[in-house]
Structures are given as structure tokens and as C-alpha cells.
Scaffold this motif. Structure first.
Motif, mmCIF file in Angstrom:
data_model
loop_
_atom_site.group_PDB
_atom_site.id
_atom_site.type_symbol
_atom_site.label_atom_id
_atom_site.label_comp_id
_atom_site.label_asym_id
_atom_site.label_seq_id
_atom_site.Cartn_x
_atom_site.Cartn_y
_atom_site.Cartn_z
ATOM 1 N N VAL A 204 -7.986 10.894 -74.000
ATOM 2 C CA VAL A 204 -9.138 10.932 -74.906
ATOM 3 C C VAL A 204 -8.738 11.566 -76.249
ATOM 4 O O VAL A 204 -7.925 12.495 -76.291
ATOM 5 N N LEU A 205 -9.327 11.040 -77.345
ATOM 6 C CA LEU A 205 -9.106 11.622 -78.663
ATOM 7 C C LEU A 205 -9.738 13.019 -78.666
ATOM 8 O O LEU A 205 -10.929 13.166 -78.373
ATOM 9 N N THR A 206 -8.922 14.036 -78.966
ATOM 10 C CA THR A 206 -9.353 15.432 -78.766
ATOM 11 C C THR A 206 -9.012 16.284 -79.983
ATOM 12 O O THR A 206 -7.968 16.091 -80.606
ATOM 13 N N ARG A 207 -9.890 17.228 -80.286
ATOM 14 C CA ARG A 207 -9.612 18.192 -81.354
ATOM 15 C C ARG A 207 -9.975 19.578 -80.847
ATOM 16 O O ARG A 207 -11.068 19.770 -80.270
ATOM 17 N N VAL A 303 -4.842 13.881 -73.110
ATOM 18 C CA VAL A 303 -5.470 13.844 -74.437
ATOM 19 C C VAL A 303 -4.546 13.247 -75.498
ATOM 20 O O VAL A 303 -3.319 13.223 -75.344
ATOM 21 N N ARG A 304 -5.156 12.760 -76.568
ATOM 22 C CA ARG A 304 -4.458 12.484 -77.826
ATOM 23 C C ARG A 304 -4.971 13.555 -78.763
ATOM 24 O O ARG A 304 -6.144 13.541 -79.148
ATOM 25 N N LEU A 305 -4.126 14.514 -79.109
ATOM 26 C CA LEU A 305 -4.580 15.720 -79.792
ATOM 27 C C LEU A 305 -4.477 15.588 -81.306
ATOM 28 O O LEU A 305 -3.401 15.357 -81.845
ATOM 29 N N MET A 306 -5.618 15.783 -81.970
ATOM 30 C CA MET A 306 -5.634 15.740 -83.439
ATOM 31 C C MET A 306 -5.272 17.123 -83.966
ATOM 32 O O MET A 306 -6.083 18.055 -83.918
ATOM 33 N N THR A 307 -4.060 17.278 -84.455
ATOM 34 C CA THR A 307 -3.609 18.575 -84.964
ATOM 35 C C THR A 307 -2.334 18.408 -85.774
ATOM 36 O O THR A 307 -1.613 17.422 -85.593
ATOM 37 N N ASN A 308 -2.074 19.400 -86.635
ATOM 38 C CA ASN A 308 -0.771 19.474 -87.309
ATOM 39 C C ASN A 308 0.019 20.651 -86.764
ATOM 40 O O ASN A 308 1.085 20.969 -87.273
ATOM 41 N N ASN A 309 -0.539 21.331 -85.771
ATOM 42 C CA ASN A 309 0.031 22.584 -85.277
ATOM 43 C C ASN A 309 0.757 22.355 -83.945
ATOM 44 O O ASN A 309 0.112 22.211 -82.904
ATOM 45 N N LEU A 316 -1.194 23.480 -74.805
ATOM 46 C CA LEU A 316 -1.945 22.623 -73.885
ATOM 47 C C LEU A 316 -1.024 22.094 -72.782
ATOM 48 O O LEU A 316 -1.379 22.111 -71.600
ATOM 49 N N GLN A 317 0.168 21.639 -73.194
ATOM 50 C CA GLN A 317 1.144 21.141 -72.197
ATOM 51 C C GLN A 317 1.449 22.216 -71.174
ATOM 52 O O GLN A 317 1.516 21.959 -69.978
ATOM 53 N N GLY A 318 1.624 23.456 -71.683
ATOM 54 C CA GLY A 318 1.970 24.584 -70.805
ATOM 55 C C GLY A 318 0.841 24.968 -69.861
ATOM 56 O O GLY A 318 1.056 25.717 -68.915
ATOM 57 N N HIS A 319 -0.358 24.496 -70.144
ATOM 58 C CA HIS A 319 -1.493 24.855 -69.283
ATOM 59 C C HIS A 319 -2.095 23.625 -68.612
ATOM 60 O O HIS A 319 -3.313 23.534 -68.406
ATOM 61 N N GLY A 320 -1.230 22.680 -68.321
ATOM 62 C CA GLY A 320 -1.627 21.594 -67.423
ATOM 63 C C GLY A 320 -2.329 20.423 -68.078
ATOM 64 O O GLY A 320 -2.819 19.533 -67.377
ATOM 65 N N ILE A 321 -2.417 20.382 -69.426
ATOM 66 C CA ILE A 321 -3.032 19.228 -70.080
ATOM 67 C C ILE A 321 -1.906 18.328 -70.599
ATOM 68 O O ILE A 321 -0.981 18.784 -71.265
ATOM 69 N N ARG A 324 -0.571 13.190 -74.609
ATOM 70 C CA ARG A 324 0.120 11.906 -74.696
ATOM 71 C C ARG A 324 0.588 11.602 -76.111
ATOM 72 O O ARG A 324 1.559 10.886 -76.322
ATOM 73 N N GLU A 325 -0.167 12.144 -77.093
ATOM 74 C CA GLU A 325 0.143 11.821 -78.487
ATOM 75 C C GLU A 325 -0.385 12.935 -79.375
ATOM 76 O O GLU A 325 -1.423 13.527 -79.061
ATOM 77 N N ARG A 326 0.340 13.220 -80.478
ATOM 78 C CA ARG A 326 -0.208 14.114 -81.495
ATOM 79 C C ARG A 326 -0.700 13.246 -82.649
ATOM 80 O O ARG A 326 0.060 12.457 -83.205
ATOM 81 N N VAL A 327 -1.975 13.345 -82.957
ATOM 82 C CA VAL A 327 -2.549 12.562 -84.054
ATOM 83 C C VAL A 327 -2.663 13.484 -85.274
ATOM 84 O O VAL A 327 -3.405 14.471 -85.227
#
Ligand SMILES: Nc1nc2c(ncn2[C@@H]2O[C@H](COP(=O)(O)OP(=O)(O)OP(=O)(O)O)[C@@H](O)[C@H]2O)c(=O)[nH]1
Ligand SMILES: [Zn+2]
Length: 352
Positions: A204-207, A303-309, A316-321, A324-327
Motif C-alpha cells: 500500500v502507498l504509505t506515508r 508498503v510503498r513508502l513515500m519518503t526521502n529519509n 520499518l524493515q527492522g520492525h517487520g514491515i 517494497r519501494e521507496r517513493v
């Protein structure tokens, strides 16, 4: 006995006490936040012995005080010190006008655990990270805590419970619902804006958006938060699905009052990272685990995470999420935010 406050509840109470200017007891020590301490209570502290000022190593370094403990400096209070002197050590606002505050004598012997717990508590109350500590018996009526237990509890994670949700049509995404989550430790509530009907099976597209009153509400030109918030909602509205977590971690976790102190230092010539350090904070004091916990709670594992960070991706990866993509979420520059964005790229690793 269920009517006796739990550790988390007592800590929450202690936070409120410190914000009001009321001391608390930590392992046989009387503790107060310098920011809210009154002159009268300072006299009472001095009457009990030689108080110690606990500062973070960051602040101690700026003051050129020696640091012997891990992340903390314990400065012995000179006999003639008054509230003005204490405040000047805690608050960097006047550093450039009165740079020399020493000589400062730092303690290296004895147990620093009460001082560490005092600083952790004051920080979690979003006050300036400076605490006054003196050994004392507990006067009646003050909140009493064990330092080791405070440190362990504050390093842990609060459970987040959903309390209410309702449909909330937005200008940028009409099919939206706002969910409110409340932690079980008396901390700030956080929000999730669910757009459309996002599938739990695909990414899911996530922020993960951190609260910025100045940018989100007032339209401040000093940062990129407002435009990022709107761009994320717009993208989710156009896609017809998304999840935006609005985390109440104002000022990267230092609170709005401290952020305004940081802004004042920025007007004195320090950049966003230096300003945090001079105040005694780390670059970023946010607990990024909250975002992962809320996503899991809402049933989103991919998730597809909207971030520049990149730190947000790693966390998120380290806590089980599964990210799939950084947007990328790059917004327009203006004369007021340009230097801020450059520093984020150079010092905080943002990909801009
Ligand atoms: N302490 C401090 N906080 C700031 C400052 N400017 C913005 N903030 C806060 O920073 C947070 C936003 O963080 P950013 O570093 O801009 O962005 P990010 O969320 O880490 O990364 P992105 O996902 O790429 O936006 C919000 O909580 C703002 O209130 C500043 O100068 N000092
Ligand atoms: Zn902002």
C-alpha cells in the motif's frame, strides 16, 4: 491491587509534575526540571545539600564541560549559583552573548543512574534537557520512582489502542477515514488516515508524517512538511488507496517549544542539526517504532513508502514491515527552506 498506579502511569504523572515545576523523587534523589524550577524551590534544593545539574553530553560539550558518564554530564552547583545561572546553562538562547559560564566542575564518581533517569524523564516531558538533582528523603506528596525502572520503561514501547474512527472526506482524497490511536503510557495520541479501501495483500502507498504545527497548519516556508503532507494525500487520493500515519512527534520529537528554541538558534546562525545539539538533543529524537507498530496494528505488512529519509525505510524493515519501494517525496524549494533541505541531505542522509 488494580487501584495502585502502574509504573507507566506513575511516569506519566511524574512528567506532568515536572512540567508544572513540581519535583519528583528518583531513587532517593529530589529531581526538578531546570526549565520550570522556581527560585524558592532552588533554595530548598540547596538547603538539602550540594545539588548537581544533569545535562546531556551534547549540551555539556557546547559548554566545554567534561563528560565522564555515558551521554551525560553531572555539574556540581557552585554555592553562589542562582536561577539565572542555572537557566543559562540549560538554555542556549544567550550562549553567544555570554559564552563563558565556567569553570564548570563535572563529577566522575558515584552512581549516575538517578541523573540519567532524571534527564530521560525531563526529555520525555519535552522540556529543556536539564535537571537538578540532590540526595533527599521523600517529602510527602511527591511522585516516587526507581531510576532503573524509569530508564527501562522509557526505552520500551507503549501499546497502541484504537479509540475512535470516522469517515472524513478530504479536499485531496474524498474517500477517507480518520483513526485515532492512544498509547497506554499516557503519551501523545497518533492518527492514521486511511484513504479508499487499501488492500492488505498488496504493497500500500504509505506515508509516515511527523507533526509540524508550523508547516502543516500555518504554512511555514522554513520546512517542507506542509507541501509533503499535501503531496502525499494527493497521490493517495489519485491512486484511490493509501495510508498516512500522522505521528505527534512535533519537531522530530522535541516538542513545539523546543523547536521554536531551535528556530531562534537558527536565526543566530546555527543549522537545524547544530541547533538541536546546542539545546542538548540528538539530531532526531523520534521513536520510529511507533509507525511500524501502527501499520502492523492496522494489518499492513507491505508498503510503498513515500519518503526521502532512508532511516525511515531501515526502521520499518527492522520492525517487520516489508518496504517494497521507496517513493520520493520531493517538494519545491524556496529562499527560506533551501539551506534546511541542503543540510538534511548533507547531515541527515535525506535523498533530495
Ligand atoms: N528540531 C527540529 N525539528 C524540525 C525542524 N524543521 C522541521 N522539523 C520537524 O521535523 C519533522 C519532519 O522531519 P523531516 O526530517 O523534515 O522529514 P522526515 O520525516 O525525516 O523525512 P521525509 O519522510 O523525507 O519527510 C517534523 O516533526 C517537523 O516538526 C527543525 O529545524 N528543528
Ligand atoms: Zn516542518
Amino acid at each position: 491491587m488494580s487501584l495502585v498506579p502502574t509504573l507507566a502511569e506513575t511516569i506519566s504523572r511524574a512528567r506532568a509534575d515536572l512540567r508544572m515545576g513540581l519535583p519528583v523523587i528518583l531513587g532517593g534523589h529530589l529531581v526538578a526540571a531546570v526549565e520550570t524550577l522556581s527560585a524558592e524551590r532552588l533554595q530548598d534544593f540547596k538547603a538539602l545539600g550540594t545539588p548537581v545539574l544533569a545535562l546531556t553530553a551534547r549540551r555539556a560539550e557546547t559548554l566545554k564541560a567534561r563528560v565522564y558518564d555515558d551521554g551525560l554530564g553531572r555539574i556540581e552547583l557552585p554555592e553562589d549559583s542562582d536561577l539565572k545561572w542555572l537557566r543559562a546553562l540549560a538554555d542556549p538562547a544567550g550562549d553567544l552573548m555570554t559564552p563563558m559560564k565556567g569553570p564548570l566542575f563535572t563529577l566522575r564518581d558515584g552512581d549516575a543512574t538517578p541523573h540519567m533517569a532524571a534527564l530521560a524523564l525531563v526529555k520525555s516531558a519535552q522540556l529543556l534537557p536539564a535537571a537538578l538533582v540532590v540526595p533527599a528523603h521523600a517529602p510527602a506528596g511527591l511522585t516516587v520512582l526507581a531510576p532503573g525502572a524509569v530508564l527501562a520503561q522509557l526505552a520500551g514501547e507503549a501499546a497502541m489502542d484504537p479509540v475512535a474512527a470516522a469517515r472524513l472526506p478530504l479536499a485531496l482524497a474524498e474517500r477517507s477515514r480518520l483513526h485515532i490511536f492512544r498509547p497506554d503510557d499516557g503519551g501523545a495520541e497518533h492518527y492514521a488516515i486511511e484513504i479508499g479501501d487499501p488492500s492488505r495483500d498488496s504493497a500500500v502507498l504509505t506515508r509516515l508524517h511527523s507533526a509540524c504545527y508550523t508547516g502543516d497548519v500555518l504554512g511555514s516556508l522554513k520546512c517542507d512538511c506542509g507541501p509533503q503532507l499535501h503531496a502525499a494525500l494527493q497521490a493517495m487520493g489519485e491512486e484511490g488507496a493509501g495510508i498516512l500515519l500522522y505521528l505527534n512527534q512535533e519537531g522530530r520529537g522535541i516538542g513545539l517549544a523546543n523547536k521554536m528554541r531551535a528556530y531562534d538558534l537558527q536565526d543566530q546562525g546555527f543549522d537545524t542539526v547544530e541547533a538541536n545539539h546546542r539545546l542538548g538533543f540528538e539530531d532526531d529524537e523520534r521513536d520510529f517504532r511507533i509507525g511500524a507498530a501502527l501499520l502492523a496494528r492496522l494489518g499492513f505488512g507491505k508498503v510503498r513508502l513515500m519518503t526521502n529519509n532512508p532511516r525511515k525505510v531501515d526502521m520499518l524493515q527492522g520492525h517487520g514491515i516489508d518496504v517494497r519501494e521507496r517513493v520520493p517525496l520531493v517538494t519545491a524549494r524556496n529562499p527560506f527552506n533551501s539551506k534546511y533541505l541542503d543540510i538534511k541531505a548533507r547531515k541527515s542522509g535525506h535523498l533530495l
